[in-house]
Design a protein around this motif. Structure first.
Motif, short mmCIF file in Angstrom:
data_model
loop_
_atom_site.label_atom_id
_atom_site.label_comp_id
_atom_site.label_asym_id
_atom_site.label_seq_id
_atom_site.Cartn_x
_atom_site.Cartn_y
_atom_site.Cartn_z
N VAL A 168 0.85 -1.19 0.00
CA VAL A 168 0.00 0.00 0.00
C VAL A 168 0.88 1.23 0.00
N LEU A 169 0.62 2.15 -0.93
CA LEU A 169 1.27 3.46 -0.96
C LEU A 169 0.19 4.51 -0.75
N ARG A 170 0.41 5.42 0.20
CA ARG A 170 -0.56 6.47 0.49
C ARG A 170 0.15 7.81 0.58
N SER A 171 -0.35 8.79 -0.19
CA SER A 171 0.13 10.17 -0.13
C SER A 171 1.65 10.24 -0.33
N CYS A 172 2.16 9.43 -1.25
CA CYS A 172 3.60 9.41 -1.53
C CYS A 172 3.92 10.21 -2.79
N ARG A 173 5.12 10.76 -2.85
CA ARG A 173 5.60 11.45 -4.04
C ARG A 173 6.36 10.45 -4.89
N LEU A 174 5.86 10.22 -6.12
CA LEU A 174 6.41 9.21 -7.01
C LEU A 174 7.03 9.83 -8.26
N ASP A 175 7.37 11.12 -8.21
CA ASP A 175 7.91 11.78 -9.40
C ASP A 175 9.14 11.03 -9.91
N ARG A 176 9.07 10.62 -11.17
CA ARG A 176 10.18 9.95 -11.86
C ARG A 176 10.59 8.63 -11.20
N LEU A 177 9.72 8.06 -10.37
CA LEU A 177 9.96 6.70 -9.88
C LEU A 177 9.94 5.75 -11.07
N GLU A 178 10.97 4.91 -11.19
CA GLU A 178 11.08 4.00 -12.33
C GLU A 178 10.80 2.57 -11.86
N THR A 218 0.85 -7.06 -8.24
CA THR A 218 -0.55 -7.50 -8.26
C THR A 218 -1.19 -7.33 -6.87
N GLY A 219 -2.34 -6.64 -6.86
CA GLY A 219 -3.04 -6.42 -5.61
C GLY A 219 -2.57 -5.20 -4.85
N ALA A 220 -1.55 -4.50 -5.36
CA ALA A 220 -1.06 -3.30 -4.68
C ALA A 220 -2.12 -2.20 -4.72
N ASP A 221 -2.20 -1.43 -3.66
CA ASP A 221 -3.14 -0.31 -3.56
C ASP A 221 -2.35 0.98 -3.75
N LEU A 222 -2.50 1.61 -4.90
CA LEU A 222 -1.73 2.80 -5.24
C LEU A 222 -2.60 4.05 -5.24
N ARG A 223 -3.76 4.00 -4.65
CA ARG A 223 -4.64 5.17 -4.60
C ARG A 223 -4.01 6.27 -3.75
N GLY A 224 -4.31 7.51 -4.15
CA GLY A 224 -3.84 8.64 -3.37
C GLY A 224 -2.44 9.10 -3.69
N ASN A 225 -1.91 8.67 -4.84
CA ASN A 225 -0.58 9.09 -5.27
C ASN A 225 -0.66 9.62 -6.71
N VAL A 250 -3.09 -3.76 -10.14
CA VAL A 250 -3.08 -2.82 -9.02
C VAL A 250 -4.45 -2.15 -8.87
N THR A 251 -4.67 -1.52 -7.73
CA THR A 251 -5.90 -0.78 -7.47
C THR A 251 -5.62 0.70 -7.58
N LEU A 252 -6.44 1.40 -8.41
CA LEU A 252 -6.30 2.84 -8.63
C LEU A 252 -7.62 3.53 -8.32
N SER A 253 -7.58 4.84 -8.28
CA SER A 253 -8.79 5.64 -8.10
C SER A 253 -9.15 6.35 -9.40
N ASP A 254 -10.37 6.89 -9.49
CA ASP A 254 -10.79 7.61 -10.69
C ASP A 254 -9.84 8.76 -11.02
N GLU A 255 -9.34 9.43 -9.99
CA GLU A 255 -8.48 10.59 -10.22
C GLU A 255 -7.16 10.23 -10.90
N GLN A 256 -6.78 8.97 -10.85
CA GLN A 256 -5.50 8.54 -11.45
C GLN A 256 -5.64 8.10 -12.90
N LEU A 257 -6.87 8.01 -13.39
CA LEU A 257 -7.07 7.51 -14.76
C LEU A 257 -6.42 8.40 -15.83
#
Length: 224
Positions: free
Chosen positions: A160-170, A177-184, A199-206
């Motif tokens: 689970v990643l929450r409220s993380c900064r992922l700029d240029r994460l490679e 599989t099954g990771a929750d990446l919502r809120g990033n 992975v699980t995403l939110s509408d805002e990440q589409l």
């Protein structure tokens, strides 16, 4: 038993009483005791070498472990607070039932780590490299900085990643599989779509996901 719920994941946390721990600032005097039930505060252990050393039931606070080398060994039931691991190399270390808060891993090299019930909160992993890091239980990153980091051949299902900064994460050849990446934000994420399978995403990440698909497929988008 202390626990922390992050998303749908419940993480078992260490339950330490500082009054039960033996204070120290001298690493060498404690290696024979395997750093068990120890309280380490504001120690300078820069460039320390720990070879197959188990660290159990200990609390490490405000300590300089930058440029240190950790080979094999384990961290079990530990709290690590405001500690500097910048430029450190951790290889083959098993980390279980630990919480790491406010600590710095800038430029650290994390290789063949095994994580189970681990919470990273408010930590910096900018320019860090994760290679073959695997989760065998609950793992969460909350309010962490992962800018310009690299995850290669990692197996982190249900992380689970929450409220993380992922700029240029490679991401390279990762299984999430099954990771929750919502809120990033994925705006500058560097990955192929295969790394995001399941992975699980939110509408805002589409919109960011659409951008990744357009780039990977080499699509040309034009108005009518």
């Amino acid at each position: 038993m202390r626990t922390s719920a992050v998303g749908d994941v419940t993480i078992l946390l260490p339950d330490l009483d500082p009054a039960d721990l033996d204070p120290t600032t001298d690493l060498n005097d404690n290696l024979n005791d395997n750093l068990s039930d120890t309280l380490v505060e504001n120690a300078s252990w820069r460039s320390a070498v720990l070879d197959d050393v188990p660290v159990r039931g200990s609390r490490i606070v405000g300590t300089d472990l930058s440029e240190s080398v950790w080979e094999a060994g384990s961290l079990f039931g530990c709290e690590i607070v405001r500690t500097d691991f910048s430029g450190a190399s951790l290889s083959g270390v098993a980390v279980e039932r630990c919480v790491v808060t406010g600590s710095r891993f800038t430029g650290a090299r994390l290789t063949d780590l095994r994580l189970k019930d681990v919470l990273f909160e408010g930590c910096r992993f900018d320019y860090a490299t994760f290679t073959r890091v695997a989760a065998t239980g609950a793992v969460a990153f909350v309010d962490c900085i992962l800018t310009d980091a690299t995850w290669s051949s990692c197996r982190l299902p249900k992380v689970v990643l929450r409220s993380c900064r992922l700029d240029r994460l490679e991401l390279e050849s990762c299984q999430l599989t099954g990771a929750d990446l919502r809120g990033n934000s994925f705006h500058d994420l560097k990955t192929t779509l295969g790394n995001l399978r399941g992975v699980t995403l939110s509408d805002e990440q589409l919109p960011d996901l659409t951008r990744l698909a357009v780039e990977e497929l080499g699509l040309t988008i034009r108005g009518q």
